[in-house]
Design an enzyme around this catalytic site. Structure first.
Site, PDB file in Angstrom:
ATOM      1  N   LEU A 123       4.278   2.153 -11.050  1.00 52.35           N
ATOM      2  CA  LEU A 123       4.572   3.439 -11.309  1.00 52.35           C
ATOM      3  C   LEU A 123       5.977   4.013 -10.917  1.00 52.35           C
ATOM      4  CD1 LEU A 123       1.364   4.700  -9.920  1.00 52.35           C
ATOM      5  CD2 LEU A 123       1.751   4.414 -12.013  1.00 52.35           C
TER       6      LEU A 123
ATOM      7  N   GLY B 271      13.050   3.929  -1.653  1.00 61.69           N
ATOM      8  CA  GLY B 271      13.594   3.122  -0.625  1.00 61.69           C
ATOM      9  C   GLY B 271      12.467   2.314   0.141  1.00 61.69           C
ATOM     10  N   PHE B 272      11.081   2.630   0.194  1.00 59.62           N
ATOM     11  CA  PHE B 272      10.020   2.074   0.911  1.00 59.62           C
ATOM     12  C   PHE B 272       9.914   0.801   0.261  1.00 59.62           C
ATOM     13  CE2 PHE B 272       5.961   0.867   1.923  1.00 59.62           C
ATOM     14  CZ  PHE B 272       5.589   1.437   3.323  1.00 59.62           C
ATOM     15  N   GLY B 273       9.907   0.998  -1.170  1.00 57.85           N
ATOM     16  CA  GLY B 273       9.316  -0.318  -2.003  1.00 57.85           C
ATOM     17  C   GLY B 273       8.661  -0.065  -3.196  1.00 57.85           C
TER      18      GLY B 273
ATOM     19  N   LYS C   5       1.549   1.922  -2.502  1.00 57.81           N
ATOM     20  CA  LYS C   5       2.910   1.773  -2.213  1.00 57.81           C
ATOM     21  C   LYS C   5       3.210   0.694  -1.380  1.00 57.81           C
ATOM     22  CE  LYS C   5       5.282   4.907   0.317  1.00 57.81           C
ATOM     23  NZ  LYS C   5       5.866   5.983   0.816  1.00 57.81           N
TER      24      LYS C   5
ATOM     25  N   ASP D 261      12.565  14.778   4.687  1.00 56.38           N
ATOM     26  CA  ASP D 261      13.097  14.145   3.628  1.00 56.38           C
ATOM     27  C   ASP D 261      12.569  15.009   2.305  1.00 56.38           C
ATOM     28  OD1 ASP D 261      14.580  12.450   2.340  1.00 56.38           O
ATOM     29  OD2 ASP D 261      13.263  10.709   1.953  1.00 56.38           O
TER      30      ASP D 261
END
Length: 872
Positions: free
Chosen positions: A576, A580-582, A597, A692
């Site tokens: 999808l 930055g997390f993955g 995620k 953020d």
């Protein structure tokens, strides 16, 4: 130009009568407000020289510090009023508010006086701006510590209130020494002020080197500055000089002196240069022949401005005033030369006694409706509110709108108060009766105060009221029948004691409305009933979960193994998105779609952020925050499972090749996001800062409802005390609060800044940062440059092709710019942001439905989370 030539016999006939009237008028200061800034509170005195009565400024402002100029600058010829001052090291804007008895529609001389006198021992001359109401008046600059400066304007009041505001521009601390207000006669400067206000450029008393002439000689307290003109002969008379019936005329003390050329055939030449190249001048010239002419003598002259014939020929009266003045602004020029030439028939050179020069000044912004403003001042006084920005006009300029106030701006009408949020302000007593005069209000929040007595019936007479929040007070007695009727009809959302009377059975009884704090009788059986009730609720909850699982909807906040996650995502087959997390993958649990995620090994976010997001989502729930389904926490595999958001993130819909979002859809999305952020700030205990906020972290479901996501950087405030926390800087460039970036001080206003940037991105369609060959431009700077053009179409995303409500667009831009203000304290709270955006949305929907463009009475929005940020 126009010439006032009084008839001498008539003047002589009425001379004694007029003199008698004027003598009595000299003592009349009923049209004066004379404020000495910086003297002790409630002190008054009569000036020894002018006999003017001065009062302390403490009753006109509630901020600032009082000081004295240094003694070395306090010489015998310095006016008493400028030996003290009030400075304003705090707040960007500080305002004096005056309410003259005579009210609006009258013409006033308004004068502000300043003298530095090295009061702060710094020896650094400051520079700052002074505003008249919402409009810029002038910039105050100083040439010397010992030289005072005045700013004076002749202005017709459009409001009962006069606000003199000092604005810090970052070039020194603003201060003020005195404010003087003088009511002028009805016909004074009338024709000129039909074009606008008159900014004093110069007011000169020719032919004398003595002191300035003012009150009592001039009953309007105009300051006539002495001036000996070069190459001139000084004339003076001890005989009486009569004035005409015009109140414009200078006093006799001014007209008793004059200048004439040193040589008989010479001209009088007066030169000046404007402060600004666009200044438009008005001239008032005053003449009186104060020499006794012989039978064969004639004084006759023509007047030219920049070589162009202006008026003439004419002869001044003997010991009687003649005034000639501009009837429209003079032609703009880089410099000006006023030439007075004797005619061929004249045996004597020309003469002039006094000159006034004014430039045209426009004050276009409208002040808040007087009735609405009066209510706000009454509320401030009644409840003794100590709110820093409750100064000046409540609604204008929009960047300084009072905290907790929502305003409706309409080009054809005065700004009106349409929402008022006084939640948690420590209010005591009953509801101020003045609230009944806020006739356009649609939202009123008085929750969490100490208000007592009955709920007043006048609230039911507010025709546009849609949301009323009274919970958390000590009201007693029945709800007024009129309010209850509106609730029953569904036209009013009424909240009381944490409940909403939109369902009458769930809130205050129709016969009694006592707050829980007011119930002093505690029966032991009550606790038992409450305990049994909680057990019952628990059983029902367990039963509902079991029933849900029985139907295959195993959507539980549980830990999943990595193999289960592989199965949910069909071995990670559908991506999808990436961040930055993955990577985020599509998944299915039972018949329900989810988003998974997974933390990548190279992610900038680590285990700490992963754990933070899990624990936060386990604790907080709101319809505009993404919902947690589960998580995976195997040693080498970490992931979070969310509800699926079919329409991706907001940023993708604002990109160049994206699907089109119209203005209403954009407003609805930012409204949703604002609700979620407001809940984090005001509905969570302790409050939570997201850190953020940006377009990629706002997700959209199948109906384009927006939900905040990505809470890995979020921080909770301590439960007790403190207005900020110190933490390492984290966030996204362009969205990062400059104050947080430089100080490491994280506050809720850091999120407000980021939200303001997001709002600008949604409005303009531009990215937060624009890069070109020579510069990196932040979106707030770009918008600020375009604001000077005054055309909203140059700011709003061109893809909208002008298809939006102009008022709502301006309001949204002004709100966004307030959110990105450099000083955090002047940014609105998220409560305020929600109210403003709701107003924008109402206006746009009204336009789309071809209804009147008003922010009140158009439709009932669900504003509950604006005032009661409860999980939904």
């Amino acid at each position: 130009m126009k010439l006032f030539q009084g008839c001498l016999p008539i003047l002589i006939l009425f001379g004694l009568v007029l003199t008698s009237v004027l003598v009595h008028a000299q003592d009349d200061q009923s049209g004066f407000i004379s404020i000495d800034c910086g003297i002790v509170e409630r002190s008054t005195y009569t000036d020894n020289v002018t006999k003017i009565n001065y009062v302390s400024d403490a009753d006109f402002i509630d901020s600032g510090e009082i000081h004295n100029i240094l003694s070395i600058y306090n010489s015998f010829d310095v006016d008493t009023q400028i030996t003290t001052l009030r400075s304003f090291p705090q707040n960007t804007r500080n305002c004096y508010t005056l309410k003259p008895t005579q009210g609006k529609g009258n013409r006033y001389l308004i004068r502000a006086r300043f003298m530095y006198g090295d009061y702060d021992f710094k020896g650094q001359l400051p520079e700052f701006d002074v505003y008249l109401g919402p409009d810029y008046w002038d910039t105050i600059r100083f040439n010397s510590s010992s030289k005072p400066t005045n700013r004076e304007i002749i202005h017709v009041l459009s409001s009962d209130y006069i606000h003199v505001c000092l604005v810090n521009t970052g070039r020194g601390t603003p201060f003020i020494s005195a404010i003087e207000l003088r009511l002028l006669a009805g016909d004074m400067y009338k024709e000129s002020t039909e074009f606008g206000s008159l900014y004093l450029f110069s007011r000169v008393n020719f032919g004398t080197a003595f002191t300035t002439v003012r009150y009592e000689a001039d009953k309007y307290d105009r300051l006539w500055s002495p001036l000996l003109w070069p190459n001139s002969t000084y004339l003076y008379t001890l005989d009486k000089v009569y004035t005409s019936l015009s109140a414009n005329d200078p006093p006799e003390e001014v007209m008793s002196s004059a200048i004439t050329p040193e040589y008989p055939n010479a001209s009088i030449n007066i030169n000046w240069s404007p402060h600004n190249s666009t200044d438009k001048f008005f001239m008032y010239m005053h003449f009186a022949d104060i020499e006794i002419l012989k039978r064969n003598q004639l004084r006759e002259f023509n007047i030219y401005l920049n070589g162009n014939y202006w008026i003439g020929p004419f002869s001044p009266f003997n010991h009687s005033t003649v005034t000639t003045y501009s009837t429209e602004p003079e032609t703009v020029a880089p410099t000006y030369t006023l030439t007075i030439n004797k005619t061929k028939n004249s045996t004597l050179p020309p003469i002039i006694n006094a000159l006034e020069l004014y430039t045209l000044k426009q004050f276009p912004q409208k002040q808040t409706d007087d009735q609405d403003a009066a209510v706000l001042w009454s509320i401030k006084s009644t409840y003794k509110l100590n709110t820093k920005n409750w100064q000046g006009d409540p609604c204008t300029p929009p960047e300084f709108v009072w905290e907790g106030i929502g305003c409706n701006y309409n080009d054809t009408e005065l700004p009106r108060i349409v929402s008022l949020n006084l939640s948690s302000r420590g209010l005591n007593g009953g509801i101020d009766p003045g609230v009944a005069n806020l006739t356009m209000i649609h939202t009123l929040d008085l929750s969490n105060n100490n208000l007592t007595g009955t709920v007043p019936n006048f609230l039911s007479e507010l025709n546009f009221l849609k949301v009323l929040v009274l919970k958390g007070n000590d009201f007693v007695g029945p709800i007024p029948a009129g309010l209850q009727a509106k609730v029953d009809k569904g036209s009013l959302s009424l909240s009381f004691d944490d409940e909403s009377t939109s369902d009458p059975a769930s809130s205050c009884d129709k016969n009694t409305c006592k707050n829980k704090k007011g119930n002093k009788i505690i029966v032991p059986v009550t606790a038992s009933v409450a305990f049994l009730f909680l057990i019952l609720i628990s059983f029902i909850a367990v039963w509902m979960i079991k029933k849900q699982n029985e139907h295959g909807l195993d959507i539980r906040k549980k830990q999943y193994t990595y193999s289960e996650v592989q199965s949910i995502t069909d071995n990670f087959s559908v991506v999808l998105g990436r961040g930055g997390f993955g990577t985020v993958y599509h998944g299915i649990i039972g018949d329900t779609q989810v988003a998974v995620k997974m933390l990548s090994g190279s992610s900038l976010q680590g285990d700490k952020e992963f754990q933070a997001e899990i624990y936060l989502l386990l604790d907080i729930h709101h319809k505009n925050l993404i919902s947690l389904v589960g998580y995976c926490n195997d040693e080498s595999h970490k992931g979070i499972i969310y509800e699926f958001m079919a329409n991706g993130n907001l940023a993708s819909h604002l990109s160049e090749n994206s699907s089109f979002l119209n203005w209403e859809e954009r407003l609805q999305i930012v409204c949703d996001a604002a609700h979620g952020l407001e809940y984090m700030h005001h509905g969570c205990k302790p409050p939570i800062v997201h850190r953020d906020i940006k377009g990629t972290n706002i997700l959209l479901n199948e109906s384009f409802q927006a939900k905040l996501a990505d809470f890995g950087l979020s921080k909770a405030f301590p439960t007790e005390g403190g207005t900020h926390i110190s933490t390492a800087v984290a966030g996204t460039p362009g969205y990062l609060d400059p104050e947080y970036y430089t100080s490491n001080r994280l506050t809720e206003k850091s999120d407000v800044y980021s939200f303001g940037v997001l709002l600008l991105v949604v409005i303009t369609g531009h990215s937060a940062i624009t890069k070109n060959e020579n510069d990196i431009i932040h979106i707030s700077r770009l918008v600020n440059l375009k604001l000077a053009e005054g055309d909203i179409n140059n700011i709003v995303d061109p893809k909208l092709q002008g298809n939006f409500d102009i008022n709502s667009a301006w309001k949204a831009v002004e709100l966004a710019m307030a959110c990105v203000a450099h000083t955090p304290s002047i940014r609105p709270t998220m409560n305020g942001v929600v109210m403003e955006l709701n107003d924008c949305l109402v206006a746009e929907r009204a336009r789309r439905e071809n209804k009147a463009k008003k922010l009140t009475g158009l439709m009932s929005l669900n504003l509950e989370s604006a005032y009661d940020p409860t999980p939904i």
